[in-house]
Design a protein around this motif. Structure first.
Motif, PDB file in Angstrom:
ATOM      1  N   ASN A   1      56.378  25.422  62.335  1.00  0.00           N
ATOM      2  CA  ASN A   1      56.775  26.676  62.975  1.00  0.00           C
ATOM      3  C   ASN A   1      58.275  26.899  62.778  1.00  0.00           C
ATOM      4  N   GLY A   2      58.710  26.678  61.534  1.00  0.00           N
ATOM      5  CA  GLY A   2      60.113  26.919  61.189  1.00  0.00           C
ATOM      6  C   GLY A   2      60.280  28.354  60.719  1.00  0.00           C
ATOM      7  N   MET A   3      61.202  28.574  59.780  1.00  0.00           N
ATOM      8  CA  MET A   3      61.511  29.950  59.378  1.00  0.00           C
ATOM      9  C   MET A   3      60.365  30.593  58.596  1.00  0.00           C
TER      10      MET A   3
ATOM     11  N   GLY B   1      56.934  29.450  58.633  1.00  0.00           N
ATOM     12  CA  GLY B   1      55.715  29.456  59.445  1.00  0.00           C
ATOM     13  C   GLY B   1      55.771  30.515  60.534  1.00  0.00           C
TER      14      GLY B   1
ATOM     15  N   ILE C   1      69.379  28.963  59.564  1.00  0.00           N
ATOM     16  CA  ILE C   1      70.570  29.360  58.818  1.00  0.00           C
ATOM     17  C   ILE C   1      71.787  29.425  59.743  1.00  0.00           C
TER      18      ILE C   1
ATOM     19  N   LEU D   1      72.551  27.677  62.211  1.00  0.00           N
ATOM     20  CA  LEU D   1      73.046  26.412  62.779  1.00  0.00           C
ATOM     21  C   LEU D   1      74.510  26.199  62.387  1.00  0.00           C
ATOM     22  N   SER D   2      74.876  26.660  61.185  1.00  0.00           N
ATOM     23  CA  SER D   2      76.284  26.517  60.769  1.00  0.00           C
ATOM     24  C   SER D   2      77.177  27.294  61.729  1.00  0.00           C
TER      25      SER D   2
ATOM     26  N   VAL E   1      54.099  19.423  68.676  1.00  0.00           N
ATOM     27  CA  VAL E   1      52.888  18.729  68.220  1.00  0.00           C
ATOM     28  C   VAL E   1      52.902  18.689  66.684  1.00  0.00           C
ATOM     29  N   GLU E   2      52.819  17.467  66.171  1.00  0.00           N
ATOM     30  CA  GLU E   2      52.870  17.286  64.718  1.00  0.00           C
ATOM     31  C   GLU E   2      51.454  17.135  64.168  1.00  0.00           C
ATOM     32  N   VAL E   3      51.188  17.747  63.061  1.00  0.00           N
ATOM     33  CA  VAL E   3      49.908  17.492  62.393  1.00  0.00           C
ATOM     34  C   VAL E   3      50.065  16.190  61.617  1.00  0.00           C
TER      35      VAL E   3
ATOM     36  N   GLU F   1      59.127  18.480  52.421  1.00  0.00           N
ATOM     37  CA  GLU F   1      58.288  17.652  53.294  1.00  0.00           C
ATOM     38  C   GLU F   1      56.837  17.785  52.855  1.00  0.00           C
TER      39      GLU F   1
ATOM     40  N   GLU G   1      60.015  26.047  51.949  1.00  0.00           N
ATOM     41  CA  GLU G   1      60.673  24.991  51.182  1.00  0.00           C
ATOM     42  C   GLU G   1      59.758  23.839  50.783  1.00  0.00           C
TER      43      GLU G   1
ATOM     44  N   GLY H   1      65.298  26.885  48.067  1.00  0.00           N
ATOM     45  CA  GLY H   1      66.015  26.312  49.213  1.00  0.00           C
ATOM     46  C   GLY H   1      66.678  27.397  50.039  1.00  0.00           C
ATOM     47  N   LEU H   2      66.180  28.619  49.931  1.00  0.00           N
ATOM     48  CA  LEU H   2      66.776  29.749  50.659  1.00  0.00           C
ATOM     49  C   LEU H   2      65.687  30.459  51.446  1.00  0.00           C
TER      50      LEU H   2
ATOM     51  N   ALA I   1      65.185  33.816  51.891  1.00  0.00           N
ATOM     52  CA  ALA I   1      64.618  35.072  51.379  1.00  0.00           C
ATOM     53  C   ALA I   1      63.273  34.834  50.665  1.00  0.00           C
TER      54      ALA I   1
ATOM     55  N   ARG J   1      75.303  32.930  49.844  1.00  0.00           N
ATOM     56  CA  ARG J   1      76.485  33.463  50.527  1.00  0.00           C
ATOM     57  C   ARG J   1      76.962  32.388  51.495  1.00  0.00           C
TER      58      ARG J   1
HETATM   59  C1  LIG Z   1      72.627  24.499  58.451  1.00  0.00           C
HETATM   60  C2  LIG Z   1      71.811  25.254  57.455  1.00  0.00           C
HETATM   61  C3  LIG Z   1      72.317  26.409  56.886  1.00  0.00           C
HETATM   62  C4  LIG Z   1      71.545  27.154  55.992  1.00  0.00           C
HETATM   63  N1  LIG Z   1      72.074  28.305  55.474  1.00  0.00           N
HETATM   64  C5  LIG Z   1      71.298  29.084  54.688  1.00  0.00           C
HETATM   65  C6  LIG Z   1      71.776  30.344  54.218  1.00  0.00           C
HETATM   66  O1  LIG Z   1      72.920  30.738  54.455  1.00  0.00           O
HETATM   67  N2  LIG Z   1      70.939  31.130  53.483  1.00  0.00           N
HETATM   68  C7  LIG Z   1      69.650  30.744  53.197  1.00  0.00           C
HETATM   69  O2  LIG Z   1      68.910  31.497  52.565  1.00  0.00           O
HETATM   70  N3  LIG Z   1      69.174  29.519  53.608  1.00  0.00           N
HETATM   71  C8  LIG Z   1      69.964  28.693  54.340  1.00  0.00           C
HETATM   72  N4  LIG Z   1      69.473  27.492  54.779  1.00  0.00           N
HETATM   73  C9  LIG Z   1      68.120  27.083  54.346  1.00  0.00           C
HETATM   74  C10 LIG Z   1      67.034  27.726  55.225  1.00  0.00           C
HETATM   75  O3  LIG Z   1      67.249  27.365  56.559  1.00  0.00           O
HETATM   76  C11 LIG Z   1      65.672  27.266  54.741  1.00  0.00           C
HETATM   77  O4  LIG Z   1      65.472  27.778  53.444  1.00  0.00           O
HETATM   78  C12 LIG Z   1      64.530  27.721  55.654  1.00  0.00           C
HETATM   79  O5  LIG Z   1      64.679  27.183  56.941  1.00  0.00           O
HETATM   80  C13 LIG Z   1      63.175  27.280  55.053  1.00  0.00           C
HETATM   81  O6  LIG Z   1      62.148  27.572  55.954  1.00  0.00           O
HETATM   82  P1  LIG Z   1      60.859  26.610  56.070  1.00  0.00           P
HETATM   83  O7  LIG Z   1      60.017  27.189  57.140  1.00  0.00           O
HETATM   84  O8  LIG Z   1      60.290  26.368  54.745  1.00  0.00           O
HETATM   85  O9  LIG Z   1      61.433  25.215  56.583  1.00  0.00           O
HETATM   86  P2  LIG Z   1      61.993  24.861  58.024  1.00  0.00           P
HETATM   87  O10 LIG Z   1      62.757  25.983  58.585  1.00  0.00           O
HETATM   88  O11 LIG Z   1      62.669  23.543  57.871  1.00  0.00           O
HETATM   89  O12 LIG Z   1      60.706  24.682  58.925  1.00  0.00           O
HETATM   90  C14 LIG Z   1      59.764  23.662  58.733  1.00  0.00           C
HETATM   91  C15 LIG Z   1      59.217  23.277  60.102  1.00  0.00           C
HETATM   92  O13 LIG Z   1      58.019  22.524  59.929  1.00  0.00           O
HETATM   93  C16 LIG Z   1      57.981  21.498  60.885  1.00  0.00           C
HETATM   94  N5  LIG Z   1      57.051  20.459  60.431  1.00  0.00           N
HETATM   95  C17 LIG Z   1      57.195  19.636  59.363  1.00  0.00           C
HETATM   96  N6  LIG Z   1      56.108  18.824  59.260  1.00  0.00           N
HETATM   97  C18 LIG Z   1      55.286  19.158  60.279  1.00  0.00           C
HETATM   98  C19 LIG Z   1      54.012  18.660  60.714  1.00  0.00           C
HETATM   99  N7  LIG Z   1      53.373  17.671  60.055  1.00  0.00           N
HETATM  100  N8  LIG Z   1      53.452  19.197  61.816  1.00  0.00           N
HETATM  101  C20 LIG Z   1      54.076  20.222  62.480  1.00  0.00           C
HETATM  102  N9  LIG Z   1      55.289  20.723  62.110  1.00  0.00           N
HETATM  103  C21 LIG Z   1      55.868  20.188  61.027  1.00  0.00           C
HETATM  104  C22 LIG Z   1      59.426  21.051  60.953  1.00  0.00           C
HETATM  105  O14 LIG Z   1      59.683  20.321  62.140  1.00  0.00           O
HETATM  106  C23 LIG Z   1      60.174  22.382  60.892  1.00  0.00           C
HETATM  107  O15 LIG Z   1      60.361  22.902  62.185  1.00  0.00           O
HETATM  108  C24 LIG Z   1      70.234  26.700  55.644  1.00  0.00           C
HETATM  109  C25 LIG Z   1      69.738  25.506  56.187  1.00  0.00           C
HETATM  110  C26 LIG Z   1      70.515  24.782  57.079  1.00  0.00           C
HETATM  111  C27 LIG Z   1      69.963  23.499  57.654  1.00  0.00           C
END
Ligand SMILES: Cc1cc2nc3c(=O)[nH]c(=O)nc-3n(C[C@H](O)[C@H](O)[C@H](O)COP(=O)(O)OP(=O)(O)OC[C@H]3O[C@@H](n4cnc5c(N)ncnc54)[C@H](O)[C@@H]3O)c2cc1C
Length: 480
Positions: A8-10, A12, A42, A44-45, A76-78, A244, A278, A288-289, A291, A321
């Motif tokens: 449930n990150g960015m 999900g 994003i 967090l910085s 809750v982790e899968v 991951e 990601e 790694g972004l 968008a 950026r």
């Molecule tokens: C400090 C910082 C600054 C950033 N700045 C930028 C920026 O300026 N521009 C930009 O485009 N990107 C930036 N990024 C990158 C951006 O945050 C990521 O590209 C984005 O978060 C990816 O989304 P995601 O959902 O794939 O991963 P995440 O946001 O990491 O979410 C994944 C989630 O899945 C959960 N998870 C993993 N495994 C399990 C499991 N088995 N069961 C349940 N949950 C699970 C994790 O705990 C996490 O909450 C930055 C990242 C950081 C850390």
């Protein structure tokens, strides 16, 4: 058909809201290993730098899930996927069946295998990825004098700038010969290091970290291959991320650097499993972004709800950026060609003493890359040209200096075409902003709420405000 989302990150959290904006009935369950509501990672910085508070970066209100009939499982982790039975096992000992499983497990911070990290990191040393990491860094920084950031990429530089802004002596230790070597050429890297130097941040380049030193369980410094030890009470590891993919691998799905998916975000191994964000790899690329992750979420929501069965993710252009006070930097596409490369036209301008470095790469009459450091007033024009692989103006100078020679730049709201993308994180065009205005939104905040423009990294906020005030002026003129 029930949908189970893991992560449930960015990506999900966006997928779930995109699904609900198209379909209010389909059963959706979302598991999030982090025990809190989703947040804008994003930013967090900005939290580290003290310009945003943790409670300002939340993405989805907890009450939204109940209102929208989404079964959310924070904390809750899968832990396993049973693909034959089509169900997931979770850390709370539950099993949940799925029709479609979406993996949005993101990345984890890479911790280099150096002495001092085998049994976990000492107190004060943190690998930076989550809000908990951010809090741990801030706690370590309290009363500390010196910080070392290992890794001179975007994240490391933002972290160092944040810590320096809080009064710490910050050093960035970087393995490569120049900072942000993936996005910048050596010239830009040198100017960036000089700019950071003026802000009290040292850069130690070509530096190989060989040990993390600690005493009494707390970090005391970073050892380099040269034998030098950099003393520090705070050490931030920003050494890159690793998709991951543990769950996917154990379930027998095809994984390369990420979970391998096709243009419908479907695992190439199992048609009932999709992956976005990601953790996924599309056409050889792990993004790694945010968008691309949000674009994938929209495409997948179209497909899963049947809103648009022809929706496809065909790849994304990457624009970086930097979000660091007093360091303006935008980089996109191909930036490493030298001016001796016969295949491309390279324009460059540098004024290192003022921290300015600009470069544009043109191939076959199209803008294919650019760096703007220190002075980014033509960033809008360049991103539009790059986004659309459009030809540059015949007077190249206007790409660097707004208004110089030829036509004024397209950055101005008046000149910008409706098709121009204003918010790259959320893929919002000027036309969509105008449409939102025409429906009654009257402030930048209202337009942001209606279109999502400026709610990603926030880098387009000035452009959004410019367009809104231009629309406002237009309105008053036509009312007279
Ligand atoms: C400090 C910082 C600054 C950033 N700045 C930028 C920026 O300026 N521009 C930009 O485009 N990107 C930036 N990024 C990158 C951006 O945050 C990521 O590209 C984005 O978060 C990816 O989304 P995601 O959902 O794939 O991963 P995440 O946001 O990491 O979410 C994944 C989630 O899945 C959960 N998870 C993993 N495994 C399990 C499991 N088995 N069961 C349940 N949950 C699970 C994790 O705990 C996490 O909450 C930055 C990242 C950081 C850390």
């Amino acid at each position: 058909m029930s949908i189970v989302v893991v992560g449930n990150g960015m990506a999900g959290s966006r997928l779930v809201s995109e699904i609900r904006s198209r379909d209010r009935q389909v059963p959706v369950t979302v598991f999030g290993a982090e025990a809190r509501r989703p947040y804008n990672r994003i930013l967090l910085s900005n939290v580290l730098a003290g310009v945003a508070a943790p409670d300002q970066i939340g993405l989805v209100d907890p009450a939204w899930y109940e209102r929208n009939g989404v079964d959310v499982r924070p904390g809750v982790e899968v832990v396993a996927i049973d693909r034959a039975a089509r169900l997931v096992h979770a850390s709370d000992c539950t099993t949940t069946p799925y029709g479609t499983l979406v993996l949005a497990t993101g990345s984890t911070a890479f911790v280099p295998p150096i002495p001092g990290t085998e049994d976990g990191l000492p107190r004060g040393a943190v690998a930076f990825r989550t809000l908990d990491d951010c809090r741990a860094i801030l706690e370590a920084a309290e009363g500390a004098r010196r910080a070392v950031v290992v890794g001179g990429g975007l994240l490391g530089i933002e972290a160092a700038r944040g810590l320096a802004g809080r009064g710490l002596e910050a050093t960035v230790v970087h393995l490569a010969g120049h900072l942000m070597e993936r996005q910048l050429d050596p010239g830009a890297g040198r100017v960036l290091a000089r700019t950071l130097g003026r802000l009290g941040i040292r850069a130690s380049l070509d530096a190989n970290v060989t040990a993390l030193h600690a005493a009494g369980g707390a970090v005391t410094g970073v050892g380099l291959a040269t034998g030098q030890v950099l003393p520090a009470e705070v050490v931030v590891l920003a050494c890159g991320v690793k998709a991951e993919t543990t769950l996917a691998r154990s379930a027998g799905l095809a994984v390369d650097r990420g979970i391998v998916v096709d243009q419908t975000l479907r695992s190439v191994t199992d048609p009932h499993v999709r992956a976005i964000g990601e953790c996924s790899q599309h056409d050889g690329t792990v993004y790694g972004l945010v968008a691309p992750a949000w674009e994938q979420a929209a495409v997948l929501a179209d497909l899963l709800t049947g809103a648009d069965e022809r929706a496809r993710f065909t790849g994304a252009r990457q624009i970086t950026r930097l979000k660091a006070a007093s360091v303006d930097l935008v980089a996109m596409g191909e930036t490493h060609h030298g001016d001796d490369d016969p295949d491309v036209e390279v324009l460059s301008f540098a004024d290192a003493s003022r921290g300015t470095y600009k470069k544009v790469t043109i191939r076959e009459g199209r803008v294919v890359g650019a760096i703007l450091l220190g002075e980014t007033s033509t960033a809008g024009t360049l991103t539009q040209l790059y986004d659309r692989a459009a030809p540059p103006p015949s007077d190249r100078l206007s790409l660097f200096f707004p208004g110089v020679g030829g036509a004024p730049p397209a950055d101005s709201p008046v000149r910008m075409p409706d098709a121009a993308t204003v918010c790259h994180c959320n893929n919002v065009s000027k036309g969509q902003i105008r449409a939102c205005w025409e429906k009654g939104a009257r402030t930048a905040d209202e337009v942001a709420a209606g279109t999502r423009a400026s709610t990603g990294c926030g880098g387009c906020r000035d452009a959004l405000e410019g367009i809104v005030s231009w629309l406002d002026e237009q309105d008053s003129v036509s009312a007279v």
